[in-house]
Design a protein around this motif. Structure first.
Motif, PDB file in Angstrom:
ATOM      1  N   GLY A 258      16.373 -23.283   4.336  1.00 24.54           N
ATOM      2  CA  GLY A 258      15.043 -22.697   4.180  1.00 24.54           C
ATOM      3  C   GLY A 258      14.467 -22.162   5.482  1.00 24.54           C
ATOM      4  N   HIS A 259      14.931 -22.684   6.603  1.00 22.85           N
ATOM      5  CA  HIS A 259      14.465 -22.240   7.924  1.00 22.85           C
ATOM      6  C   HIS A 259      15.674 -21.938   8.808  1.00 22.85           C
ATOM      7  CE1 HIS A 259      11.182 -24.667   6.209  1.00 22.85           C
ATOM      8  NE2 HIS A 259      10.353 -23.910   6.890  1.00 22.85           N
ATOM      9  N   PRO A 260      16.469 -20.973   8.414  1.00 22.47           N
ATOM     10  CA  PRO A 260      17.725 -20.720   9.135  1.00 22.47           C
ATOM     11  C   PRO A 260      17.518 -20.358  10.591  1.00 22.47           C
ATOM     12  CG  PRO A 260      17.219 -18.902   7.654  1.00 22.47           C
ATOM     13  CD  PRO A 260      16.252 -20.000   7.335  1.00 22.47           C
ATOM     14  N   ALA A 261      16.436 -19.649  10.880  1.00 23.63           N
ATOM     15  CA  ALA A 261      16.202 -19.225  12.259  1.00 23.63           C
ATOM     16  C   ALA A 261      15.901 -20.427  13.146  1.00 23.63           C
ATOM     17  CB  ALA A 261      15.055 -18.218  12.313  1.00 23.63           C
ATOM     18  N   HIS A 262      15.016 -21.300  12.669  1.00 26.95           N
ATOM     19  CA  HIS A 262      14.756 -22.517  13.432  1.00 26.95           C
ATOM     20  C   HIS A 262      16.043 -23.302  13.652  1.00 26.95           C
ATOM     21  CE1 HIS A 262      10.581 -21.798  11.906  1.00 26.95           C
ATOM     22  NE2 HIS A 262      10.277 -22.217  13.117  1.00 26.95           N
ATOM     23  N   PHE A 263      16.786 -23.484  12.570  1.00 24.38           N
ATOM     24  CA  PHE A 263      17.997 -24.299  12.643  1.00 24.38           C
ATOM     25  C   PHE A 263      19.003 -23.699  13.620  1.00 24.38           C
ATOM     26  CE2 PHE A 263      21.979 -26.135  10.998  1.00 24.38           C
ATOM     27  CZ  PHE A 263      21.620 -27.463  10.889  1.00 24.38           C
ATOM     28  N   ALA A 264      19.051 -22.380  13.680  1.00 21.78           N
ATOM     29  CA  ALA A 264      20.017 -21.704  14.546  1.00 21.78           C
ATOM     30  C   ALA A 264      19.706 -21.931  16.020  1.00 21.78           C
ATOM     31  CB  ALA A 264      20.057 -20.214  14.238  1.00 21.78           C
ATOM     32  N   VAL A 265      18.465 -22.323  16.312  1.00 19.77           N
ATOM     33  CA  VAL A 265      18.062 -22.530  17.700  1.00 19.77           C
ATOM     34  C   VAL A 265      18.085 -24.010  18.078  1.00 19.77           C
ATOM     35  CG1 VAL A 265      16.160 -22.290  19.331  1.00 19.77           C
ATOM     36  CG2 VAL A 265      16.661 -20.443  17.727  1.00 19.77           C
ATOM     37  N   MET A 266      17.610 -24.838  17.165  1.00 22.72           N
ATOM     38  CA  MET A 266      17.326 -26.240  17.469  1.00 22.72           C
ATOM     39  C   MET A 266      18.493 -27.008  18.090  1.00 22.72           C
ATOM     40  SD  MET A 266      15.273 -26.922  13.932  1.00 22.72           S
ATOM     41  CE  MET A 266      15.466 -28.699  13.905  1.00 22.72           C
ATOM     42  N   PHE A 267      19.697 -26.723  17.635  1.00 24.85           N
ATOM     43  CA  PHE A 267      20.828 -27.521  18.114  1.00 24.85           C
ATOM     44  C   PHE A 267      21.675 -26.766  19.137  1.00 24.85           C
ATOM     45  CE2 PHE A 267      19.515 -29.282  14.081  1.00 24.85           C
ATOM     46  CZ  PHE A 267      19.411 -30.624  14.388  1.00 24.85           C
ATOM     47  N   ARG A 268      21.029 -25.810  19.815  1.00 24.04           N
ATOM     48  CA  ARG A 268      21.698 -25.144  20.936  1.00 24.04           C
ATOM     49  C   ARG A 268      20.828 -25.263  22.174  1.00 24.04           C
ATOM     50  NH1 ARG A 268      23.551 -19.548  18.560  1.00 24.04           N
ATOM     51  NH2 ARG A 268      24.168 -20.198  16.476  1.00 24.04           N
ATOM     52  N   PRO A 269      20.906 -26.430  22.815  1.00 24.62           N
ATOM     53  CA  PRO A 269      20.018 -26.714  23.949  1.00 24.62           C
ATOM     54  C   PRO A 269      20.153 -25.707  25.079  1.00 24.62           C
ATOM     55  CG  PRO A 269      21.246 -28.673  23.272  1.00 24.62           C
ATOM     56  CD  PRO A 269      21.861 -27.505  22.559  1.00 24.62           C
ATOM     57  N   GLU A 270      21.284 -25.023  25.144  1.00 25.97           N
ATOM     58  CA  GLU A 270      21.447 -24.072  26.247  1.00 25.97           C
ATOM     59  C   GLU A 270      20.545 -22.858  26.069  1.00 25.97           C
ATOM     60  OE1 GLU A 270      23.578 -24.303  23.794  1.00 25.97           O
ATOM     61  OE2 GLU A 270      24.363 -22.329  23.251  1.00 25.97           O
ATOM     62  N   LEU A 271      19.951 -22.723  24.883  1.00 26.08           N
ATOM     63  CA  LEU A 271      19.086 -21.574  24.631  1.00 26.08           C
ATOM     64  C   LEU A 271      17.649 -21.811  25.084  1.00 26.08           C
ATOM     65  CD1 LEU A 271      20.192 -20.436  21.039  1.00 26.08           C
ATOM     66  CD2 LEU A 271      20.773 -19.397  23.225  1.00 26.08           C
ATOM     67  N   TYR A 272      17.263 -23.072  25.194  1.00 33.98           N
ATOM     68  CA  TYR A 272      15.861 -23.367  25.496  1.00 33.98           C
ATOM     69  C   TYR A 272      15.730 -24.416  26.588  1.00 33.98           C
ATOM     70  CZ  TYR A 272      16.826 -27.065  22.022  1.00 33.98           C
ATOM     71  OH  TYR A 272      17.370 -28.100  21.314  1.00 33.98           O
ATOM     72  N   ARG A 273      14.498 -24.842  26.864  1.00 32.79           N
ATOM     73  CA  ARG A 273      14.268 -25.856  27.892  1.00 32.79           C
ATOM     74  C   ARG A 273      14.310 -27.237  27.236  1.00 32.79           C
ATOM     75  NH1 ARG A 273      13.157 -22.261  31.324  1.00 32.79           N
ATOM     76  NH2 ARG A 273      11.472 -20.735  31.049  1.00 32.79           N
ATOM     77  N   ALA A 274      15.455 -27.890  27.397  1.00 36.90           N
ATOM     78  CA  ALA A 274      15.646 -29.177  26.730  1.00 36.90           C
ATOM     79  C   ALA A 274      14.760 -30.264  27.326  1.00 36.90           C
ATOM     80  CB  ALA A 274      17.118 -29.584  26.816  1.00 36.90           C
ATOM     81  N   ASP A 275      14.201 -30.000  28.506  1.00 40.57           N
ATOM     82  CA  ASP A 275      13.387 -31.033  29.149  1.00 40.57           C
ATOM     83  C   ASP A 275      11.888 -30.824  28.923  1.00 40.57           C
ATOM     84  OD1 ASP A 275      13.304 -28.719  30.561  1.00 40.57           O
ATOM     85  OD2 ASP A 275      13.480 -29.652  32.548  1.00 40.57           O
ATOM     86  N   ASP A 276      11.561 -29.877  28.053  1.00 39.74           N
ATOM     87  CA  ASP A 276      10.154 -29.642  27.756  1.00 39.74           C
ATOM     88  C   ASP A 276       9.558 -30.855  27.029  1.00 39.74           C
ATOM     89  OD1 ASP A 276       7.975 -27.295  27.260  1.00 39.74           O
ATOM     90  OD2 ASP A 276       8.101 -28.613  25.511  1.00 39.74           O
ATOM     91  N   PRO A 277       8.401 -31.347  27.489  1.00 39.88           N
ATOM     92  CA  PRO A 277       7.812 -32.567  26.899  1.00 39.88           C
ATOM     93  C   PRO A 277       7.518 -32.420  25.400  1.00 39.88           C
ATOM     94  CG  PRO A 277       6.706 -31.969  28.944  1.00 39.88           C
ATOM     95  CD  PRO A 277       7.616 -30.837  28.620  1.00 39.88           C
ATOM     96  N   GLU A 278       6.937 -31.289  25.035  1.00 45.43           N
ATOM     97  CA  GLU A 278       6.655 -31.066  23.614  1.00 45.43           C
ATOM     98  C   GLU A 278       7.930 -31.108  22.793  1.00 45.43           C
ATOM     99  OE1 GLU A 278       3.793 -28.192  21.861  1.00 45.43           O
ATOM    100  OE2 GLU A 278       3.536 -27.543  23.930  1.00 45.43           O
TER     101      GLU A 278
END
Lengths: 192, 192
Positions: A97-117
């Motif tokens: 239902g949320h393919p775009a979110h899912f495509a990002v969530m488990f690829r830490p190299e795409l985002y800041r994994a140390d972000d507090p939020e």
DNA sequence: GAGTAATCTAGTCAGTGTCAAGATTCACCC
DNA sequence: GGGTGAATCTTGACACTGACTAGATTACTC
């Protein structure tokens, strides 16, 4: 007060994220272009950077939102059915239902994994997942409960990933939730 | 006749792919730059395009190689042990041992999914996988064998994905194959 | 209404993928 | 051995990207 055709957009961050989700769902995160998003929103090419810093910042926001939605979906399934099979089905349901979110969530190299939020949202989702899988693990006699929970998580995560990437064979139920229920029940059957 | 420091490189395609695997393993496929690969190989920026056409062509070659390796690994495990649990462990072993290949293979949007070589390699891997999972499915009484095979595939694929992306909790065995064996045995135990 | 912070624009830079045209070398055949 | 065609690689160019800076415009607060 909503649609000035003027200097200030009014709700740029939300608009950008929404457009980003469209692009990601259609062509994956690597096809994402900040300039393209700015174009779609009708603002200058550097406007998105003001709100998100850079590409990774935008994807961090997407991931945070995704983990929040996932936590909600899992908790809701747990509340409604109390059945860990349905929590697993809800996991797949969220992914599809949320393919775009899912495509990002488990690829830490795409985002800041140390972000507090992000860490907080991820922890909340992990807690929902653990709560849903706990009775399954507890019902196991032989292997320890962590292994059982990991098996359940791996199964639904793998199924969702393979489904979204179009790697599953034909002949499955058209409804991914129903297909997931059938596959997951192989692991869950005769337990709990 | 191997190392001319001259016009012709000698073995550019292999060198480029090898460098690409290094980059992907370290920073993911989105960090891949043809110009960077050319720089590493000591050739001009357009040389790689001659052999692979474009970025997608290079990643297609990587995926083809990956599916070939996977097919070999699964067939070898099947031949050596005859146990479908070990075939599943070999799946995870391949993913962890060839992270760069694995990171590309199941993202069709990165390469040319209609490439004939790719289709053939993928079919060969699918056959090895099916052969490995068949006894597990056949031993199932209730659900049909396809669902059982899909459950097994989903589990090992999900575990490998989560392991590689660093999303699994701490406290697991350091050796991914051993960890996978423990988790997969939750599904496989008491069957076959 | 003035001052300040938030928001957005405009311009620039290095880096990228892709294409076209040309230079160089190799492989093969006479 | 010499010449021809194919394979390989270089050079140059174009449009595009993310990121940075400085400045313009608007909203907010007192």
């Amino acid at each position: 007060m909503s649609t000035h055709a003027s200097y200030h957009h009014g709700n740029l961050p939300r608009t950008i994220i929404s457009a980003a989700l469209d692009v990601i769902a259609e062509s994956g995160p690597s096809a994402l272009s900040l300039r393209d998003l700015a174009r779609r929103a009708g603002v200058s090419h550097a406007a998105p950077a003001h709100h998100f810093g850079d590409r990774a910042g935008l994807l961090t926001a997407v991931a945070v939102q995704g983990f929040g939605f996932l936590a909600d979906a899992l908790a809701e399934a747990q509340r409604q059915s109390g059945d860990f099979l349905e929590v697993g089905v809800a996991y797949v349901g969220f992914a599809v239902g949320h393919p775009a979110h899912f495509a990002v969530m488990f690829r830490p190299e795409l985002y800041r994994a140390d972000d507090p939020e992000l860490i907080a949202a991820k922890a909340r989702a992990g807690e929902s997942l653990y709560r849903g899988a706990a009775p399954f693990g507890a019902s196991e006699s032989g292997p320890d409960s962590q292994e059982a929970a990991l098996a359940a998580w791996s199964l639904v995560h793998g199924f969702a990933t393979l489904w979204l990437s179009g790697n599953l064979p034909a002949g499955l139920p058209a409804d991914p939730r129903q297909a997931a229920r059938g596959v997951a029940s192989v692991l869950f059957s005769g337990r709990g």
